[in-house]
Design a protein around this motif. Structure first.
Motif, PDB file in Angstrom:
ATOM      1  N   LEU A 140       0.849  -1.186   0.000  1.00 17.69           N
ATOM      2  CA  LEU A 140       0.000   0.000   0.000  1.00 17.69           C
ATOM      3  C   LEU A 140       0.889   1.241   0.000  1.00 17.69           C
ATOM      4  CD1 LEU A 140      -3.118   0.511   2.245  1.00 17.69           C
ATOM      5  CD2 LEU A 140      -1.482   2.344   1.892  1.00 17.69           C
ATOM      6  N   ILE A 141       0.659   2.113  -0.987  1.00 18.89           N
ATOM      7  CA  ILE A 141       1.515   3.284  -1.174  1.00 18.89           C
ATOM      8  C   ILE A 141       0.672   4.539  -1.335  1.00 18.89           C
ATOM      9  CG2 ILE A 141       3.159   4.377  -2.764  1.00 18.89           C
ATOM     10  CD1 ILE A 141       4.181   1.552  -3.410  1.00 18.89           C
ATOM     11  N   ASN A 142       1.073   5.585  -0.654  1.00 20.01           N
ATOM     12  CA  ASN A 142       0.484   6.905  -0.796  1.00 20.01           C
ATOM     13  C   ASN A 142       1.519   7.777  -1.497  1.00 20.01           C
ATOM     14  OD1 ASN A 142      -0.814   9.382  -0.479  1.00 20.01           O
ATOM     15  ND2 ASN A 142      -0.149   9.619   1.644  1.00 20.01           N
ATOM     16  N   LEU A 143       1.271   8.168  -2.739  1.00 18.50           N
ATOM     17  CA  LEU A 143       2.267   8.908  -3.511  1.00 18.50           C
ATOM     18  C   LEU A 143       2.729  10.168  -2.788  1.00 18.50           C
ATOM     19  CD1 LEU A 143       0.886   8.588  -7.170  1.00 18.50           C
ATOM     20  CD2 LEU A 143       2.843   7.404  -6.160  1.00 18.50           C
ATOM     21  N   ALA A 144       1.789  10.887  -2.179  1.00 20.02           N
ATOM     22  CA  ALA A 144       2.166  12.118  -1.475  1.00 20.02           C
ATOM     23  C   ALA A 144       3.099  11.831  -0.311  1.00 20.02           C
ATOM     24  CB  ALA A 144       0.919  12.844  -0.979  1.00 20.02           C
ATOM     25  N   GLY A 145       2.993  10.651   0.282  1.00 20.83           N
ATOM     26  CA  GLY A 145       3.781  10.320   1.459  1.00 20.83           C
ATOM     27  C   GLY A 145       5.188   9.844   1.178  1.00 20.83           C
ATOM     28  N   LEU A 146       5.589   9.736  -0.102  1.00 20.87           N
ATOM     29  CA  LEU A 146       6.851   9.081  -0.438  1.00 20.87           C
ATOM     30  C   LEU A 146       8.078   9.973  -0.301  1.00 20.87           C
ATOM     31  CD1 LEU A 146       5.877   6.801  -3.471  1.00 20.87           C
ATOM     32  CD2 LEU A 146       6.244   6.178  -1.076  1.00 20.87           C
ATOM     33  N   GLY A 147       7.905  11.247   0.032  1.00 17.14           N
ATOM     34  CA  GLY A 147       9.059  12.094   0.301  1.00 17.14           C
ATOM     35  C   GLY A 147       9.659  11.774   1.660  1.00 17.14           C
ATOM     36  N   ASN A 148      10.732  12.462   2.001  1.00 17.61           N
ATOM     37  CA  ASN A 148      11.408  12.206   3.272  1.00 17.61           C
ATOM     38  C   ASN A 148      10.725  12.978   4.395  1.00 17.61           C
ATOM     39  OD1 ASN A 148      13.104  11.676   5.377  1.00 17.61           O
ATOM     40  ND2 ASN A 148      14.986  12.184   4.293  1.00 17.61           N
ATOM     41  N   GLY A 149       9.731  12.368   4.991  1.00 17.73           N
ATOM     42  CA  GLY A 149       8.970  13.005   6.055  1.00 17.73           C
ATOM     43  C   GLY A 149       9.761  13.239   7.321  1.00 17.73           C
ATOM     44  N   ASN A 150      10.982  12.692   7.397  1.00 17.58           N
ATOM     45  CA  ASN A 150      11.836  12.941   8.556  1.00 17.58           C
ATOM     46  C   ASN A 150      12.455  14.333   8.513  1.00 17.58           C
ATOM     47  OD1 ASN A 150      11.225  10.349   9.195  1.00 17.58           O
ATOM     48  ND2 ASN A 150      13.218   9.496   8.708  1.00 17.58           N
ATOM     49  N   SER A 151      12.416  14.962   7.329  1.00 14.86           N
ATOM     50  CA  SER A 151      13.032  16.286   7.208  1.00 14.86           C
ATOM     51  C   SER A 151      12.131  17.330   6.559  1.00 14.86           C
ATOM     52  CB  SER A 151      14.330  16.183   6.390  1.00 14.86           C
ATOM     53  OG  SER A 151      14.072  15.666   5.094  1.00 14.86           O
ATOM     54  N   THR A 152      11.011  16.901   5.969  1.00 11.21           N
ATOM     55  CA  THR A 152      10.115  17.857   5.316  1.00 11.21           C
ATOM     56  C   THR A 152       8.698  17.304   5.277  1.00 11.21           C
ATOM     57  OG1 THR A 152       9.672  19.077   3.259  1.00 11.21           O
ATOM     58  CG2 THR A 152      10.590  16.872   3.030  1.00 11.21           C
ATOM     59  N   LYS A 153       7.742  18.213   5.238  1.00  8.85           N
ATOM     60  CA  LYS A 153       6.354  17.801   5.056  1.00  8.85           C
ATOM     61  C   LYS A 153       5.934  17.858   3.594  1.00  8.85           C
ATOM     62  CE  LYS A 153       4.490  18.833   9.630  1.00  8.85           C
ATOM     63  NZ  LYS A 153       3.406  19.510  10.395  1.00  8.85           N
ATOM     64  N   ALA A 154       6.792  18.400   2.744  1.00  9.87           N
ATOM     65  CA  ALA A 154       6.453  18.534   1.327  1.00  9.87           C
ATOM     66  C   ALA A 154       6.167  17.166   0.729  1.00  9.87           C
ATOM     67  CB  ALA A 154       7.606  19.196   0.576  1.00  9.87           C
ATOM     68  N   PRO A 155       5.107  17.039  -0.071  1.00 10.69           N
ATOM     69  CA  PRO A 155       4.764  15.735  -0.655  1.00 10.69           C
ATOM     70  C   PRO A 155       5.902  15.177  -1.497  1.00 10.69           C
ATOM     71  CG  PRO A 155       2.979  17.310  -0.967  1.00 10.69           C
ATOM     72  CD  PRO A 155       4.146  18.088  -0.452  1.00 10.69           C
ATOM     73  N   GLY A 156       5.944  13.848  -1.596  1.00  9.56           N
ATOM     74  CA  GLY A 156       6.945  13.193  -2.418  1.00  9.56           C
ATOM     75  C   GLY A 156       6.833  13.606  -3.873  1.00  9.56           C
ATOM     76  N   ARG A 157       7.977  13.677  -4.550  1.00  9.06           N
ATOM     77  CA  ARG A 157       8.025  14.035  -5.958  1.00  9.06           C
ATOM     78  C   ARG A 157       8.342  12.799  -6.795  1.00  9.06           C
ATOM     79  NH1 ARG A 157       4.710  17.638  -5.213  1.00  9.06           N
ATOM     80  NH2 ARG A 157       5.403  19.570  -4.232  1.00  9.06           N
ATOM     81  N   PHE A 158       8.342  12.997  -8.100  1.00  9.86           N
ATOM     82  CA  PHE A 158       8.460  11.864  -9.022  1.00  9.86           C
ATOM     83  C   PHE A 158       9.704  11.018  -8.745  1.00  9.86           C
ATOM     84  CE2 PHE A 158       9.511   9.835 -13.083  1.00  9.86           C
ATOM     85  CZ  PHE A 158       8.294   9.245 -13.397  1.00  9.86           C
ATOM     86  N   ILE A 159      10.827  11.656  -8.481  1.00  8.09           N
ATOM     87  CA  ILE A 159      12.043  10.878  -8.233  1.00  8.09           C
ATOM     88  C   ILE A 159      11.914  10.072  -6.947  1.00  8.09           C
ATOM     89  CG2 ILE A 159      13.283  12.702  -6.991  1.00  8.09           C
ATOM     90  CD1 ILE A 159      14.745  10.241  -9.619  1.00  8.09           C
ATOM     91  N   ASP A 160      11.159  10.586  -5.957  1.00 11.17           N
ATOM     92  CA  ASP A 160      10.897   9.819  -4.730  1.00 11.17           C
ATOM     93  C   ASP A 160      10.042   8.598  -5.035  1.00 11.17           C
ATOM     94  OD1 ASP A 160      12.222  11.823  -3.203  1.00 11.17           O
ATOM     95  OD2 ASP A 160      10.381  12.998  -3.134  1.00 11.17           O
ATOM     96  N   TRP A 161       9.083   8.771  -5.957  1.00 17.28           N
ATOM     97  CA  TRP A 161       8.257   7.635  -6.360  1.00 17.28           C
ATOM     98  C   TRP A 161       9.131   6.554  -6.985  1.00 17.28           C
ATOM     99  CZ3 TRP A 161       4.002  10.628  -9.593  1.00 17.28           C
ATOM    100  CH2 TRP A 161       3.423  11.599  -8.782  1.00 17.28           C
TER     101      TRP A 161
END
Length: 764
Positions: A114-135
């Motif tokens: 189960l994957i949430n695309l917005a959640g794939l960024g580094n939430g340990n350092s930013t709240k910004a949603p994950g971007r394509f390279i994170d996906w």
């Protein structure tokens, strides 16, 4: 080079251009050659990069991610010599593997993540949603399968990526992609919109061997563009008309009650009720509470009658016309012209909603999990913002306190007053599902919020009585989807209440059921899992249907953190969580009870909580960075995928001691002399449970468990221990070795067995 949305097709020509641009954007030509070779060797050795996502975000550079992607594509024979080489009509790995039905989705040892695309960024350092390279970093670390046994690489299960309301992914504003997901670099360099980027990601997942399924809903957001473009697809309330009618009833009751009660008191209470209808909350004197209740009881009857009357078909047709006229007027279109969702801009949507509310028009909401019939308009909220409703179950009991779905708009599938189906809306919904599948080439759907659609909560002698999608509609949807795409798989969010397997499998044509693992984590010991397998096997043996049913084994899902459930692996401690993963992988159900395993992004590194918040807030998820946990988690999965007994065998309980937690079981396959023999202390170091000291409690409590001391088990008669699979911490894998535990005359002795400790033996 710009790929416009019009020509953004997932074909070799476009992808060759895109991959070359991605190499330039992420500067792959300057990647460190030693590191590049290391990445290539890792992918070719494992089939993926054996990192948890948190490590990939930290250590895998953008250039290395593209290099890993290329290698993974090569392994799947879709990319060779720097060019894509696939048949664009066989984008799906399911189709390329030759499946003609949904059996691929049901395989034992198949993984679903189960994957949430917005959640794939580094939430340990930013709240910004994950971007394509994170996906893509998630993609290159997704585990593989075992093609020889028909087990595809891990399925990507995407939760809704639509823009959401009220901080919930399951309340979409429209059916497009959230602008929060758009990667500006890809937009500027390649001209790819957020929708294009999602389509590109799902296509690359499939070309790298991973099927993709998506969360869909038989309802939508309150004023979503879906409803604004198709006003007939919802039930509507004219709140102004209801308030006017109820105000008349207040005055009627005012006059009637004056025949029995003091006039001034009646006037005072009548005025309070009239003000409450309009959102006011005037103080109520304690000495008149009894009269308020008398008034309220009689007015409630009128509220029910008026709401029911407004929901009748002839009144709904008028409200549909009225809503469409308002919507089209804002858009500058003729009154009766059909509007397309894409024609409504975000600005238009806001203006339309404002105008509808000014005119008193609101789509009818959902209700409670157990509500039936029509929502009953009660009053305007005390903030004066929105209407509030009462909800009742099929027996007339007030269940408003359970209601949390007024903010959703169920589709108008059924005329509740007579049970007749609304064919126009059913056709709209099925076509909507088919269009969504085609746009993203999904391999399957998980259908949300369809618990309790076939029981007495929602049906009376087979006739639908609630806002939920009727079973007939879902059955027709599945037939139509599978007619277009025979291998298309559908997963029902049904938690096995009342054991309605036949209704969901035969009547609705679902392939896999959600199951009840997460809501009963503390109950799912080895014996219970094996019993669940046996019940599924018995059903499949007798169901008379060629395509067998499967039920998920769930390590974790998005519901576990809800306070009403409060069951998730993070509560078990590290060893307990590893054992939970282990027992799901090492309890195969056999040929007629095959069950895939579902887990969540972040589980692989022992992330305890966070998925619920990430789903709601559309932001990156903080993750635990527990590398050793991941190594063991990954090693268990690889062992399960490579062992023939776990792929084709069946688990059978051998010994169970409920008082200590000591358990052993066999995994055996027909015509195989060798078996696996597992022993374990199945109690976790700690857990949230209703069971303490063998007693069932009324509330959930946290308990801690102790090691087992001086315990022994005799190997099954006629067998002897051949070897043991032992985890090598240096090389992060299970190795077959001589037994490391004392064995005398086929009896295995343990001086101490820590909570969640387990041993894997091969016997013959």
């Amino acid at each position: 080079m710009v790929i416009t949305e019009i020509n953004m097709k997932i074909n070799p020509g476009n992808l060759n251009k895109i991959i070359n641009e991605l190499k330039n954007i992420y500067n792959t030509q300057n990647a460190d050659q030693t590191r590049k070779q290391e990445i290539i060797e890792l992918v070719n050795s494992y089939g993926y990069i054996p990192y948890p996502h948190v490590k990939a975000l930290r250590e895998l550079s953008d250039a290395e991610t593209i290099i890993a992607l290329e290698e993974k594509l090569k392994l799947n024979n879709t990319y060779n010599e720097n060019r894509f080489t696939f048949d664009e009509n066989a984008l799906s790995p399911v189709k390329r593997a030759g499946f003609r039905d949904a059996q691929w989705f049901k395989r034992e040892q198949h993984n679903i993540k189960l994957i949430n695309l917005a959640g794939l960024g580094n939430g340990n350092s930013t709240k910004a949603p994950g971007r394509f390279i994170d996906w893509l970093k998630q993609l290159v670390t997704l585990p593989g399968g075992n093609p020889e046994y028909g087990i595809l690489s891990a399925t990507v299960y995407l939760i809704p990526f639509h823009p959401r309301e009220f901080g919930c992914a399951y309340i979409p504003k429209h059916s497009g992609v959230s602008p929060e997901l758009e990667d500006r670099v890809l937009k500027e360099k390649l001209g790819l919109s957020a929708k294009d980027q999602v389509r590109l990601f799902t296509g690359l997942c499939q070309l790298a061997g991973h099927p993709v399924i998506y969360d869909v809903l038989p309802q939508t957001g309150r004023f979503s563009k879906i409803i604004l473009a198709n006003s007939y697809a919802a039930r509507w309330f004219d709140i102004k008309e209801l308030i006017n009618s109820l105000t008349e009833q207040v005055n009627y009751l005012r006059n009637d009650l004056k025949n029995h009660h003091e006039h001034q008191s009646v006037d005072f209470i009548a005025d309070i009720h009239a003000q409450m209808l309009n959102g006011k909350n005037p103080p109520l004197p304690e000495n008149l509470e009894w009269l308020f209740d008398v008034f309220e009881d009689r007015l409630l009857h009128q509220k029910c009658m008026l709401s029911d009357e407004m929901m009748k078909r002839q009144n709904q047709l008028e409200l549909h016309k009225k809503a469409r006229a308002i919507i089209n007027a804002v858009l500058g279109k003729p009154e009766n012209e059909q509007v397309q969702e894409e024609e409504i801009s975000d600005e238009d949507q806001g203006k339309i909603i404002e105008t509808l509310i000014e005119q008193g028009l609101w789509p009818s909401g959902g209700g409670a999990w157990n509500s039936a019939g029509t929502p009953v308009f009660d009053r305007i909220s005390t903030e004066g913002i929105h209407p509030t409703f009462k909800h009742y179950d099929y027996q007339g009991n007030d269940v408003t306190h359970f209601a949390n779905l007024d903010c959703q708009t169920p589709f108008y599938f059924i005329n509740l007053e007579n049970g007749q189906y609304n064919e126009e809306v059913i056709e709209f919904f099925i076509n909507f599902m088919k269009k969504l599948r085609k746009e993203y080439n999904f391999d399957g759907y998980r259908v949300d919020h369809i618990d309790h659609i076939a029981d007495r909560v929602s049906e009376n002698n087979g006739v639908p009585i609630s806002y939920r999608a009727p079973r007939t509609v879902l059955g027709r949807m599945n037939i139509e989807l599978k007619k277009e795409t025979p291998y298309f798989a559908t997963l029902a969010e049904y938690m096995l209440w009342d054991d309605m397997l036949q209704e969901y499998h035969n009547d609705m044509n679902f392939d896999v059921l959600w199951g009840n693992d997460i809501i009963s984590q503390y109950q799912k010991d080895v014996a219970r899992i094996i019993r669940d397998n046996r019940q599924l096997e018995e059903y499949n043996n007798n169901c008379g249907k060629q395509e067998k049913l499967s039920i998920l084994k769930i390590y974790n899902n998005q519901d576990g953190e809800f306070r009403e459930i409060n069951q998730y692996p993070g509560q078990l401690g590290e060893e307990g969580a590893i054992f939970k993963w282990f027992k799901l992988k090492f309890t195969p159900g056999g040929f007629n009870a095959q069950r895939p395993v579902l887990f969540i992004d972040g589980d692989e590194s022992f992330t305890k909580v966070g998925i619920e918040a990430a789903i709601g807030a559309e932001e990156s998820m903080p993750r635990e960075d527990h590398q050793e946990f991941f190594c063991k988690f990954d090693a268990i999965n690889r062992l399960a995928l490579d062992n023939e007994l776990l792929l084709q065998g069946k688990a059978r309980l051998y010994h169970e001691n409920k008082s200590t937690g000591f358990v052993s079981w066999l995994i055996e396959a027909q015509d195989k002399q060798e078996k696996l023999f597992i022993t374990a202390n199945e109690r976790p170091p700690k857990e949230i449970t209703r069971i303490k000291d063998g007693r069932e409690l009324n509330e959930m409590v946290q308990v801690e468990h102790n090691p087992i001391e001086n315990v022994s088990i005799t190997v099954p008669d006629g067998h002897s221990v051949v070897s043991e699979f032992v985890y090598n911490e240096k090389y992060h894998k299970f190795e077959e070795t001589n037994p490391v535990i004392n064995i005398t005359e086929n009896t295995i002795y343990y001086g101490i067995l820590m909570p969640s400790a387990f041993h894997i033996y091969k016997i013959a």
